[in-house]
Design a protein around this motif. Structure first.
Motif, PDB file in Angstrom:
ATOM      1  N   LYS A 212      -6.658  -6.768   1.192  1.00 17.66           N
ATOM      2  CA  LYS A 212      -6.836  -7.065  -0.340  1.00 17.66           C
ATOM      3  C   LYS A 212      -6.086  -5.758  -0.039  1.00 17.66           C
ATOM      4  O   LYS A 212      -5.594  -4.556   0.502  1.00 17.66           O
ATOM      5  CB  LYS A 212      -8.449  -5.959  -0.375  1.00 17.66           C
ATOM      6  N   ILE A 213      -4.797  -6.237  -1.662  1.00 18.58           N
ATOM      7  CA  ILE A 213      -3.622  -5.083  -1.484  1.00 18.58           C
ATOM      8  C   ILE A 213      -4.550  -3.731  -2.517  1.00 18.58           C
ATOM      9  O   ILE A 213      -5.509  -4.176  -3.448  1.00 18.58           O
ATOM     10  CB  ILE A 213      -2.586  -6.052  -2.238  1.00 18.58           C
ATOM     11  N   THR A 214      -3.921  -2.470  -1.813  1.00 20.16           N
ATOM     12  CA  THR A 214      -5.334  -1.461  -2.492  1.00 20.16           C
ATOM     13  C   THR A 214      -3.977  -0.551  -3.347  1.00 20.16           C
ATOM     14  O   THR A 214      -4.050  -0.127  -4.230  1.00 20.16           O
ATOM     15  CB  THR A 214      -5.937  -0.815  -1.786  1.00 20.16           C
ATOM     16  N   GLY A 215      -2.849  -1.149  -3.286  1.00 20.18           N
ATOM     17  CA  GLY A 215      -1.533  -0.181  -4.176  1.00 20.18           C
ATOM     18  C   GLY A 215      -0.964  -0.317  -3.284  1.00 20.18           C
ATOM     19  O   GLY A 215      -0.509  -0.785  -2.597  1.00 20.18           O
ATOM     20  N   ILE A 216       0.145   0.346  -3.912  1.00 19.44           N
ATOM     21  CA  ILE A 216       2.033   0.124  -3.411  1.00 19.44           C
ATOM     22  C   ILE A 216       1.835   2.134  -2.883  1.00 19.44           C
ATOM     23  O   ILE A 216       1.918   2.736  -3.358  1.00 19.44           O
ATOM     24  CB  ILE A 216       2.766   0.441  -4.404  1.00 19.44           C
ATOM     25  N   ALA A 217       3.023   1.901  -1.451  1.00 20.64           N
ATOM     26  CA  ALA A 217       3.170   3.377  -0.998  1.00 20.64           C
ATOM     27  C   ALA A 217       4.538   3.557  -1.757  1.00 20.64           C
ATOM     28  O   ALA A 217       5.819   2.702  -0.999  1.00 20.64           O
ATOM     29  CB  ALA A 217       2.961   2.728   0.006  1.00 20.64           C
ATOM     30  N   GLU A 218       5.516   3.586  -2.562  1.00 22.42           N
ATOM     31  CA  GLU A 218       6.316   3.732  -3.295  1.00 22.42           C
ATOM     32  C   GLU A 218       7.253   4.304  -1.524  1.00 22.42           C
ATOM     33  O   GLU A 218       8.580   4.467  -1.621  1.00 22.42           O
ATOM     34  CB  GLU A 218       6.298   4.706  -4.841  1.00 22.42           C
ATOM     35  N   CYS A 219       7.108   5.316  -1.349  1.00 27.87           N
ATOM     36  CA  CYS A 219       8.159   6.119  -0.355  1.00 27.87           C
ATOM     37  C   CYS A 219       7.551   6.247   0.516  1.00 27.87           C
ATOM     38  O   CYS A 219       7.923   6.796   1.674  1.00 27.87           O
ATOM     39  CB  CYS A 219       8.561   7.475  -1.260  1.00 27.87           C
ATOM     40  N   PRO A 267       9.629   1.324  -0.646  1.00 29.21           N
ATOM     41  CA  PRO A 267       8.478   0.663  -0.995  1.00 29.21           C
ATOM     42  C   PRO A 267       7.587   0.002  -0.176  1.00 29.21           C
ATOM     43  O   PRO A 267       8.113  -1.526   0.415  1.00 29.21           O
ATOM     44  CB  PRO A 267       8.019   0.434  -2.349  1.00 29.21           C
ATOM     45  N   ASN A 268       6.586  -0.234   0.417  1.00 26.50           N
ATOM     46  CA  ASN A 268       5.350  -0.952   1.071  1.00 26.50           C
ATOM     47  C   ASN A 268       4.341  -0.634   0.343  1.00 26.50           C
ATOM     48  O   ASN A 268       4.306  -0.638  -0.614  1.00 26.50           O
ATOM     49  CB  ASN A 268       4.881  -0.615   2.232  1.00 26.50           C
ATOM     50  N   VAL A 269       3.996  -2.159   0.542  1.00 30.58           N
ATOM     51  CA  VAL A 269       2.264  -2.405  -0.028  1.00 30.58           C
ATOM     52  C   VAL A 269       0.692  -2.006   1.128  1.00 30.58           C
ATOM     53  O   VAL A 269       0.508  -2.607   2.333  1.00 30.58           O
ATOM     54  CB  VAL A 269       2.162  -3.683  -0.239  1.00 30.58           C
TER      55      VAL A 269
END
Ligand SMILES: CC(C)(COP(=O)(O)OP(=O)(O)OC[C@H]1O[C@@H](n2cnc3c(N)ncnc32)[C@H](O)[C@@H]1OP(=O)(O)O)[C@@H](O)C(=O)NCCC(=O)NCCS
Length: 275
Positions: A212-219, A267-269
């Motif tokens: 399940k996608i829980t957010g974006i890791a911007e850096c 960014p990663n997911v």
């Protein structure tokens, strides 16, 4: 001859451990525990010419968690898919870390890099770990497009479970995002097909496996270097200020000619696999 390797203290007491999983005709997934030869072969898996992303050699945190260190410290978290003749055809690397220590969180915005540093800290401190984080799944170029990546991901989930963990998290690098480096990641991850699965093939593999996608890791992953280094990594001129698109980059690189520096912040997911 296979030699047993030292076991990381943080999870030494956890049992049972996966030693191999049968996966299809003639194939099996093994951990690298006591398999130095397999580790060497898995390390040498070739990168296809022109794949892009060669600038990742400037990723300092990735140097900290080199394959050799990963394999020596956490052999039970290093998986290799062996083909019919026992040759490595894919690998899946993960590390355990303690998400609940003060100042920590489950889905840090500094993604891959932050968890890699925490895992290294926990190993040095012999901290009790509670979460497994995927670092890489790689399929041998000659075996891509045959559905093996999902098999390795399933094995990684199973391995984490067998080692006593209830969740695997993954800072996912969507594989076709590099076709659209200027599209914001938030917009990109929300693209789904008519069957409700992500448009991106690599996110789709995670979704099918129950992630399940829980957010974006911007850096999540950062590469900084002088313009000379960037020219060497990419073959591009790097003579103008601003954004430069590089092969394999999910976002453009930011260039400052005056400072003689260029920075890539990927960014990663974040994907959660409850297991
Ligand atoms: C990303 C990677 C692991 C995928 O492995 P794979 O075994 O070739 O992929 P699969 O055969 O399981 O295919 C997975 C999905 O991607 C699709 N796909 C495979 N190759 C593709 C391509 N070149 N372009 C677009 N889609 C592709 C497949 O159709 C499948 O989707 P579907 O089942 O919904 O149709 C592999 O390409 C790889 O090792 N890349 C380099 C390392 C990497 O980027 N790892 C991921 C980040 S850690």
């Amino acid at each position: 001859m296979e030699t047993a390797l030292p076991i990381a203290h943080a999870w030494a007491g956890r049992r049972p451990r996966l030693h191999h999983q049968e996966c299809g005709v003639g194939m099996q997934v093994v951990t690298l525990l006591g398999r130095p030869e397999t580790a060497l072969q898995a390390l040498r898996m070739p990168v296809p010419q022109g794949e892009g992303g060669t600038f990742m050699q400037g990723h300092m945190v990735a140097k900290l968690l080199s394959f050799k260190r990963l394999y020596e410290r956490w052999p039970q978290f290093m998986l290799v898919l062996l083909g019919e003749n026992g040759e490595p055809i894919a690998r899946g690397l993960s590390v355990p870390f303690a998400s609940q220590l003060p100042g920590r969180e489950l889905y840090p915005s500094h993604g891959w890099g932050k968890v890699a540093v925490w895992a290294a800290e926990d190993a040095l401190d012999d901290a009790r770990t509670d979460t497994v984080c995927a670092l890489e799944i790689m399929v041998h170029p000659e075996h891509r497009g045959k559905g093996l990546s999902g098999m390795v991901l399933q094995a990684m989930r199973e391995n984490a479970k067998q080692l006593g963990y209830s969740r695997l998290i993954a800072p996912v690098r969507p594989s076709i995002k590099s076709d659209e480096p200027s599209t914001p990641m938030e917009e990109f991850v929300n693209r789904v097909r008519s069957d409700g699965l992500p448009v991106d093939p690599w996110l789709r593999v995670h979704a099918r496996a129950g992630g399940k996608i829980t957010g974006i890791a911007e850096c999540s992953q950062t590469v900084q270097g002088s313009l000379e280094q960037w020219r060497h990594w990419t073959g591009l001129p790097f003579h103008e200020d601003g954004e430069t698109v590089v092969p394999g980059g999910l976002v453009p690189v930011l260039v400052s000619v005056r400072q003689d520096i260029a920075t890539y912040t990927e960014p990663n997911v974040w994907v959660l696999h409850s297991i």
